[in-house]
Design a protein around this motif. Structure first.
Motif, PDB file in Angstrom:
ATOM      1  N   UNK A  62     -34.078 -54.987   2.843  1.00  0.00           N
ATOM      2  CA  UNK A  62     -34.200 -56.424   2.605  1.00  0.00           C
ATOM      3  C   UNK A  62     -35.119 -56.708   1.416  1.00  0.00           C
ATOM      4  N   UNK A  63     -36.204 -55.976   1.305  1.00  0.00           N
ATOM      5  CA  UNK A  63     -37.091 -56.132   0.146  1.00  0.00           C
ATOM      6  C   UNK A  63     -36.334 -55.764  -1.128  1.00  0.00           C
ATOM      7  N   UNK A  64     -35.628 -54.652  -1.083  1.00  0.00           N
ATOM      8  CA  UNK A  64     -34.877 -54.215  -2.271  1.00  0.00           C
ATOM      9  C   UNK A  64     -33.801 -55.232  -2.649  1.00  0.00           C
ATOM     10  N   UNK A  65     -33.125 -55.792  -1.668  1.00  0.00           N
ATOM     11  CA  UNK A  65     -32.128 -56.834  -1.900  1.00  0.00           C
ATOM     12  C   UNK A  65     -32.754 -57.989  -2.687  1.00  0.00           C
ATOM     13  N   UNK A  66     -33.934 -58.411  -2.277  1.00  0.00           N
ATOM     14  CA  UNK A  66     -34.616 -59.513  -2.962  1.00  0.00           C
ATOM     15  C   UNK A  66     -35.110 -59.095  -4.341  1.00  0.00           C
ATOM     16  N   UNK A  67     -35.575 -57.862  -4.471  1.00  0.00           N
ATOM     17  CA  UNK A  67     -36.006 -57.374  -5.784  1.00  0.00           C
ATOM     18  C   UNK A  67     -34.863 -57.405  -6.784  1.00  0.00           C
ATOM     19  N   UNK A  68     -33.648 -57.164  -6.322  1.00  0.00           N
ATOM     20  CA  UNK A  68     -32.491 -57.104  -7.195  1.00  0.00           C
ATOM     21  C   UNK A  68     -31.870 -58.469  -7.479  1.00  0.00           C
ATOM     22  N   UNK A  69     -32.407 -59.529  -6.883  1.00  0.00           N
ATOM     23  CA  UNK A  69     -31.919 -60.881  -7.179  1.00  0.00           C
ATOM     24  C   UNK A  69     -32.269 -61.230  -8.619  1.00  0.00           C
ATOM     25  N   UNK A  70     -31.475 -62.081  -9.236  1.00  0.00           N
ATOM     26  CA  UNK A  70     -31.765 -62.462 -10.628  1.00  0.00           C
ATOM     27  C   UNK A  70     -33.172 -63.048 -10.785  1.00  0.00           C
ATOM     28  N   UNK A  71     -33.842 -62.642 -11.857  1.00  0.00           N
ATOM     29  CA  UNK A  71     -35.213 -63.115 -12.101  1.00  0.00           C
ATOM     30  C   UNK A  71     -35.282 -64.596 -12.441  1.00  0.00           C
ATOM     31  N   UNK A  72     -34.211 -65.168 -12.938  1.00  0.00           N
ATOM     32  CA  UNK A  72     -34.218 -66.586 -13.296  1.00  0.00           C
ATOM     33  C   UNK A  72     -34.024 -67.516 -12.117  1.00  0.00           C
ATOM     34  N   UNK A  73     -33.817 -66.945 -10.959  1.00  0.00           N
ATOM     35  CA  UNK A  73     -33.564 -67.731  -9.756  1.00  0.00           C
ATOM     36  C   UNK A  73     -34.889 -68.210  -9.161  1.00  0.00           C
ATOM     37  N   UNK A  74     -34.925 -69.493  -8.794  1.00  0.00           N
ATOM     38  CA  UNK A  74     -36.117 -70.067  -8.168  1.00  0.00           C
ATOM     39  C   UNK A  74     -35.713 -70.833  -6.913  1.00  0.00           C
ATOM     40  N   UNK A  75     -36.568 -70.761  -5.902  1.00  0.00           N
ATOM     41  CA  UNK A  75     -36.299 -71.430  -4.636  1.00  0.00           C
ATOM     42  C   UNK A  75     -37.407 -72.432  -4.361  1.00  0.00           C
ATOM     43  N   UNK A  76     -37.009 -73.668  -4.150  1.00  0.00           N
ATOM     44  CA  UNK A  76     -37.961 -74.737  -3.821  1.00  0.00           C
ATOM     45  C   UNK A  76     -37.745 -75.139  -2.364  1.00  0.00           C
ATOM     46  N   UNK A 128     -17.760 -64.555  -2.113  1.00  0.00           N
ATOM     47  CA  UNK A 128     -17.691 -63.104  -2.027  1.00  0.00           C
ATOM     48  C   UNK A 128     -18.993 -62.544  -2.585  1.00  0.00           C
ATOM     49  N   UNK A 129     -19.536 -61.510  -1.974  1.00  0.00           N
ATOM     50  CA  UNK A 129     -20.790 -60.957  -2.485  1.00  0.00           C
ATOM     51  C   UNK A 129     -20.601 -60.382  -3.886  1.00  0.00           C
ATOM     52  N   UNK A 130     -21.612 -60.527  -4.719  1.00  0.00           N
ATOM     53  CA  UNK A 130     -21.520 -59.934  -6.053  1.00  0.00           C
ATOM     54  C   UNK A 130     -21.425 -58.412  -5.971  1.00  0.00           C
ATOM     55  N   UNK A 131     -20.758 -57.827  -6.926  1.00  0.00           N
ATOM     56  CA  UNK A 131     -20.660 -56.372  -6.986  1.00  0.00           C
ATOM     57  C   UNK A 131     -22.041 -55.771  -7.198  1.00  0.00           C
ATOM     58  N   UNK A 132     -22.251 -54.610  -6.628  1.00  0.00           N
ATOM     59  CA  UNK A 132     -23.490 -53.891  -6.877  1.00  0.00           C
ATOM     60  C   UNK A 132     -24.490 -53.939  -5.751  1.00  0.00           C
ATOM     61  N   UNK A 133     -24.187 -54.615  -4.655  1.00  0.00           N
ATOM     62  CA  UNK A 133     -25.144 -54.580  -3.557  1.00  0.00           C
ATOM     63  C   UNK A 133     -24.557 -53.948  -2.289  1.00  0.00           C
ATOM     64  N   UNK A 134     -23.461 -53.248  -2.440  1.00  0.00           N
ATOM     65  CA  UNK A 134     -22.839 -52.564  -1.306  1.00  0.00           C
ATOM     66  C   UNK A 134     -23.771 -51.528  -0.696  1.00  0.00           C
ATOM     67  N   UNK A 135     -24.652 -50.963  -1.492  1.00  0.00           N
ATOM     68  CA  UNK A 135     -25.579 -49.936  -1.014  1.00  0.00           C
ATOM     69  C   UNK A 135     -26.639 -50.503  -0.069  1.00  0.00           C
ATOM     70  N   UNK A 136     -26.753 -51.814  -0.008  1.00  0.00           N
ATOM     71  CA  UNK A 136     -27.767 -52.444   0.832  1.00  0.00           C
ATOM     72  C   UNK A 136     -27.178 -53.137   2.057  1.00  0.00           C
ATOM     73  N   UNK A 137     -25.940 -53.565   1.974  1.00  0.00           N
ATOM     74  CA  UNK A 137     -25.396 -54.400   3.038  1.00  0.00           C
ATOM     75  C   UNK A 137     -24.171 -53.772   3.685  1.00  0.00           C
ATOM     76  N   UNK A 138     -23.885 -54.289   4.882  1.00  0.00           N
ATOM     77  CA  UNK A 138     -22.645 -53.948   5.562  1.00  0.00           C
ATOM     78  C   UNK A 138     -21.861 -55.233   5.712  1.00  0.00           C
ATOM     79  N   UNK A 139     -20.551 -55.172   5.664  1.00  0.00           N
ATOM     80  CA  UNK A 139     -19.698 -56.359   5.840  1.00  0.00           C
ATOM     81  C   UNK A 139     -19.319 -56.471   7.303  1.00  0.00           C
ATOM     82  N   UNK A 140     -19.192 -57.696   7.773  1.00  0.00           N
ATOM     83  CA  UNK A 140     -18.727 -57.930   9.141  1.00  0.00           C
ATOM     84  C   UNK A 140     -17.706 -59.016   9.175  1.00  0.00           C
TER      85      UNK A 140
END
Length: 140
Positions: A62-76, A128-140
């Motif tokens: 989960x930490x790695x998933x967040x680390x890999x999020x785009x740096x320009x993204x901001x949450x208010x 659909x999830x962006x490509x490149x995060x299959x190593x972190x998540x499972x689909x259900x």
């Protein structure tokens, strides 16, 4: 009291303490302070994204998933609603990435030690999830 380990004052938690824990989680994520972010999470945290049908298990992923999020993204954070028992919180946010704004609702569940054991995020539209995060998540 804020300087004490979570396990020491967890028994006295209510809505105010839960709100503060959510704020610590959100602040650490926005600051990209991954050590502080990880400290808010249970080792076995489960993160779910129902619209993309993804599930991420465990703090490290989960930490790695967040680390890999785009740096320009901001949450208010717009609003936090916490139960009086200190176990559940709902959070309404606005996520910006450049000119794009997306609204989201997040549900957090806390364990006995005050750490987050589950997070479920609902975004305004299915995707659909962006490509490149299959190593972190499972689909259900």
């Amino acid at each position: 009291m804020k300087d004490l380990p979570l396990t020491i004052y967890r028994a006295a938690w209510g809505a105010a303490e839960t709100r503060a824990a959510v704020e610590a989680y959100r602040t650490a994520a926005e600051a990209r302070d991954w050590t502080a972010f990880a400290a808010t999470l249970d080792d076995d945290v489960v993160y779910e994204l129902p619209q993309s049908r993804e599930r991420i298990r465990g703090k490290e992923r989960f930490v790695r998933f967040n680390q890999e999020c785009p740096r320009g993204r901001h949450v208010r954070t717009e609003r936090i609603v916490a139960d009086g028992e200190g176990r559940q919180a709902a959070v309404r946010t606005v996520v910006t990435d450049g000119p794009e704004e997306v609204h989201a609702i997040h549900f957090l569940t806390f364990g006995e030690d005050g750490r987050i054991v589950a997070v479920t995020d609902f975004w305004s539209e299915p995707y659909e999830p962006p490509a490149g995060r299959e190593h972190l998540s499972e689909r259900y």
